[in-house]
Design a protein around this motif. Structure first.
Motif, short mmCIF file in Angstrom:
data_model
loop_
_atom_site.label_atom_id
_atom_site.label_comp_id
_atom_site.label_asym_id
_atom_site.label_seq_id
_atom_site.Cartn_x
_atom_site.Cartn_y
_atom_site.Cartn_z
N GLU A 163 39.28 -72.37 -9.54
CA GLU A 163 40.44 -72.63 -10.37
C GLU A 163 41.75 -72.43 -9.65
N LYS A 363 31.56 -80.34 -11.25
CA LYS A 363 32.98 -80.24 -10.93
C LYS A 363 33.29 -80.92 -9.60
N LYS A 407 36.76 -82.03 -21.20
CA LYS A 407 37.91 -81.15 -20.99
C LYS A 407 38.22 -81.02 -19.50
N PHE A 408 37.19 -80.88 -18.68
CA PHE A 408 37.42 -80.75 -17.24
C PHE A 408 38.05 -82.02 -16.68
N LYS A 410 39.90 -84.30 -18.23
CA LYS A 410 41.27 -84.43 -18.70
C LYS A 410 42.21 -83.44 -18.01
N GLU A 411 41.72 -82.25 -17.73
CA GLU A 411 42.58 -81.25 -17.10
C GLU A 411 42.68 -81.45 -15.59
N THR A 412 41.76 -82.21 -15.01
CA THR A 412 41.76 -82.45 -13.57
C THR A 412 42.46 -83.74 -13.19
N ASN A 416 45.93 -88.76 -16.54
CA ASN A 416 45.50 -88.83 -17.94
C ASN A 416 44.96 -90.20 -18.30
N TYR A 442 40.14 -84.06 -26.27
CA TYR A 442 39.95 -84.42 -24.86
C TYR A 442 39.18 -85.73 -24.69
#
Length: 653
Positions: A163, A363, A407-408, A410-412, A416, A442
């Protein structure tokens, strides 16, 4: 500090500096060095520049050198290379897992943190090199004006998936800081660089920071598009003849029927490879289609011929040359206005990585794809084909796992991009999965699969309504029409595609659908896994383009709502913006009426031919008044293939 982009061109310059005494002439263009005739795949990432062309009369080889002005165009890819540690795909100190390149791009109004990636020798699409000291970043700037960047390369065990980087060692790289200017794009038409990045708004695609909406129509098959013979390291792990899917042999795609669709100036790699696939995409774009659905990993799945890794069993190391060749194809798709519908997994392999969890391998996989391809403007991520457990594939992701994956992503993803979930084909299996995730913030919507085509419109409207009720309106696209063995068959089998045209294409779009893609049934020629020739469904593409053109040219569809019961004909569909416009698909026109009781004033009546296309036409009744149920009259005589269905368009006068 002046920007210095270490692209393929710059390395050639360093090797050829002693040739400057040779005759020279000056040109202004984008720089382009390749073993092929023209490599448009790389040219968009080059800055606008003045170039010096040096000709060696002994070899008749033209070598372009460049004095970079540090000027790029809006929405074009800024690609910057950095010299860093020498390593390789198979190095003990894994360059994909134990290094992390981060580049911050800053404008007066905004800032983006973009992940970079290992690029081997910087020219792997041509050399197939597995080693080198080049690290690369790609960025597509959305704003005009001055930009700066600052790059850092970190090293630590598993730093790529951690992270934060606070305990990692910063590694020295060249060219770590720089500036550049962004000017207006020089592209036009369908090219995404003329229009910008697709986002989701009001349940539809829209170009970011504009009022322009975009409706998709295109190909859902072959899903293993990237299982292509000209890509490095690509082959079929095993052929299959399983019940419930298309049969395969040891041969993978070569698309020979489309090689004549390749045009001079189109990209290739490695002395002319890639022409057939590039040609196929040219053909599809020329029919008006604007999206292509494809898997980036089908290990354990149906095709077993697509993966980004060096080996299908090596899940932490990526095939740099293959992925650079994918990038050539993706850039060409974007230039032709073809959206990348990137399907990240399929139902048979959704637990392959971390048993379905968003753990280290998932990931890494997602981060690598986002870093290499996330800069593309027309791109949709899809969580996976037929996501969730099913009778034929009981080991699927559960609700918590698919939410964590979404969620991963969208956050990475710094851009977007839209994120969809592909569904199972019918209830209750579909609703058992969707009821617990509908409206999840998400996820941007559904990539619907539907077995019974007569119910396609109802399913689209059902899930749009359910998502609205949660406060997070989803975008719903009809992407796989069944049944699984049937789908969209060849023109020779179904010349007018009547049921697809009626129930799926017009039914879905007039029920609030944001687009349609066509799946090729598993038990027909040129199917979901084996199709080599998109021209076998030429009329289907034309019929689809007729619908897309009608919507784009005549309807503010993003402000319209379905209300099919306004029309008295069974299996008719109606979309309206009250007080402004009505569009109604009529399977038969005899004695058709429309309820305008809630309206006042007059509406002009036009007719559109959904099979043959063409301009809007006038019928027997040119104008109807609001305030009552009104007869629509008769459409004009059919010109072309005979059919009974018509589309009525009513516009407020």
């Amino acid at each position: 500090m002046k920007i210095h982009s270490f692209s393929r061109t710059h390395f050639l310059v360093s090797k050829c500096i002693t040739m400057l005494a040779l005759p020279v002439f000056f040109i202004v263009s984008s720089c382009n060095v390749s073993k092929t005739g023209t490599d448009n795949s790389r040219s968009e990432s080059e800055p606008v520049a003045t170039e010096v062309s040096t000709v060696d009369s002994n070899t008749a080889q033209t070598i372009n050198t460049k004095i970079s002005s540090g000027i790029y165009r809006q929405w074009h890819t800024v690609e910057i290379d950095f010299e860093g540690p020498e390593t390789s795909e198979d190095a003990e100190d894994n360059p994909f897992l134990n290094y992390r390149l981060e580049v911050v791009f800053t404008n007066a109004q905004t800032s983006y943190k973009i992940r970079g990636f290992y690029a081997a020798d910087g020219n792997a699409s041509e050399t197939s090199s597995k080693k080198g000291n080049i690290w690369r970043v790609r960025f597509s700037p959305d704003l005009l004006g001055d930009w700066s960047y600052s790059a850092k390369l970190y090293h630590k065990d598993s730093i790529a998936i951690q992270e934060n980087v606070s305990e990692a060692k910063e590694v020295s790289i060249s060219n770590a800081k720089g500036i550049f200017k962004v000017i207006e794009s020089d592209k036009e038409g369908a090219d995404f660089r003329a229009n910008g990045r697709l986002v989701v708004s009001k349940g539809y695609y829209k170009f970011k920071n504009t009022d322009t909406y975009w409706l998709k129509v295109g190909a859902n098959s072959p899903e293993n598009l990237l299982g292509y013979v000209d890509f490095d390291g690509t082959y079929r792990i095993a052929s299959s003849n399983d019940e419930g899917e298309a049969s395969t042999t040891d041969e993978i795609h070569s698309y020979p029927s489309h090689i004549t669709d390749w045009k001079a100036g189109d990209p290739t790699w490695k002395d002319g490879k890639g022409k057939a696939l590039i040609g196929a995409l040219n053909y599809l774009a020329d029919t008006g289609m604007n999206t292509v659905y494809f898997l980036t990993m089908n290990i354990l799945g149906d095709g077993k011929d697509v993966w980004p890794y060096t080996k299908p069993e090596e899940l932490s190391r990526f095939d740099v040359s293959k992925l650079e060749q994918w990038e050539i194809v993706f850039r060409h798709m974007q230039s032709k206005g073809l959206m990348l519908h990137v399907v990240l997994q399929e139902t048979e392999n959704e637990t392959l990585l971390d048993n379905g969890e968003t753990g280290p391998m998932r990931k890494l996989y997602l981060s690598e794809l986002i870093a290499r391809f996330g800069h593309h403007l027309g791109l949709t991520w899809n969580l996976g084909e037929e996501n969730g457990p099913a009778e034929w594939s009981p080991l699927g992701q559960n609700d918590a796992q698919r939410k964590a994956m979404a969620k991963f992503i969208k956050e990475t993803d710094p851009y977007n991009h839209p994120l969809l979930l592909h569904t199972h084909a019918h209830a209750p299996l579909r609703s058992e999965i969707l009821d617990s995730i509908v409206g999840y913030r998400y996820v941007d919507g559904l990539s619907l699969q539907q077995d019974e085509r007569k119910h396609a419109a109802n399913v689209v409207e059902e899930w749009r309504t359910k998502s609205k009720e949660t406060g997070h309106e989803w975008m719903i696209t009809m992407d796989e029409i069944g049944k699984w063995f049937q789908g969209a068959v060849l023109d020779s089998e179904d010349p007018t595609h009547e049921t697809l045209r009626k129930y799926v294409l017009w039914g879905s779009l007039l029920s609030g659908g944001a687009g349609v893609e066509w799946y090729f049934g598993a038990k027909h020629p040129h199917n979901d896994l084996t199709s080599e020739d998109w021209r076998q469904r030429d009329r289907l593409w034309k019929i689809s383009n007729h619908a897309r053109s009608f919507f784009q040219e005549n309807l503010p569809y993003w402000n319209m709502q379905p209300q099919h019961d306004l029309v008295n004909i069974d299996e008719a569909y109606c979309l309206r913006e009250k007080g402004k416009v009505y569009a109604a698909f009529l399977p038969k026109v005899k004695e058709a009426t429309i309820n305008l009781s809630e309206e006042s004033g007059e509406f002009e009546v036009f007719w559109f031919d959904p099979l043959n296309g063409g301009e809007l036409q006038k019928g027997s009744i040119p104008i109807v008044a609001g305030g009552a149920v009104r007869t629509l009259g008769n459409p004009p005589a059919t010109s072309g293939l005979v059919h009974e269905d018509w589309v009525a368009l009513l516009k407020k006068m």
